[in-house]
Design an enzyme around this catalytic site. Sequence first.
Site, mmCIF file in Angstrom:
data_model
loop_
_atom_site.group_PDB
_atom_site.id
_atom_site.type_symbol
_atom_site.label_atom_id
_atom_site.label_comp_id
_atom_site.label_asym_id
_atom_site.label_seq_id
_atom_site.Cartn_x
_atom_site.Cartn_y
_atom_site.Cartn_z
ATOM 1 N N HIS A 15 0.716 -1.041 -0.526
ATOM 2 C CA HIS A 15 -0.096 -0.307 0.247
ATOM 3 C C HIS A 15 1.201 1.086 0.180
ATOM 4 C CE1 HIS A 15 0.553 0.645 4.312
ATOM 5 N NE2 HIS A 15 1.341 -0.472 4.548
ATOM 6 N N GLU A 89 -2.006 -7.192 7.590
ATOM 7 C CA GLU A 89 -0.541 -7.366 8.706
ATOM 8 C C GLU A 89 -0.701 -7.890 9.413
ATOM 9 O OE1 GLU A 89 2.708 -6.977 8.038
ATOM 10 O OE2 GLU A 89 2.733 -5.037 7.342
#
Length: 211
Positions: A15, A89
């Site tokens: 990202h 994550e």
Amino acid sequence: MVDSAQARRILLLRHGVTGWNADGRYQGQTDIELAETGHQQAKAAAHALGTTYAVTRIVSSDLMRTQQTAAYVAEETGREVALDPRLREVCAGEAEGLNRAQILDRFGEMPASWEPYGGESWPTVAARFSAAVNDVAQSVAPGETVVVVAHGGAIRQGVAAFLGWDASVVATLAPLPNCSWIELLASDTAHGLIPSAPWRLATYATGAPIS
């Protein structure tokens, strides 16, 4: 030599940058938005991916920073985004929101696992992430390119597990810059590769400059 028309590819895109990235704070699964620079990075990466590859599908972590990044790829390619929480994550528990100095001050060291602090172990992350990538890999047809939008730490751990590498190899991989990507290429669309390695790491940490 790769048969480009028939290649089966998976592109793992980190990202764009967030405010916490810029401040050096551990995000984990805290749901942080992209910073303005992150939006610019995502737009540039999406354009590069859209003009370089014939993207057929997009799969993303369900956290906001990845969804925002994936939205630029969707806009560029005309593809919809499927969400998979396995691509999140690592959960860093009590360390989320802290920078390295604060973590050292609180815990006395950089923990090898976040489990004792309400988070996850890296093997847990590697297992769930690689399972998600394996599901993608099983469904990639010849000529398809799938973009997987996720997070730096999880990508490194998950790719190593997916490729069958020993966990110690992860430490030799440089951190992925925001909005850079990894290219995985199926061996059956390349010549001279051993059958026991169905996928290979073709490129690492490729990025696109902000215009």
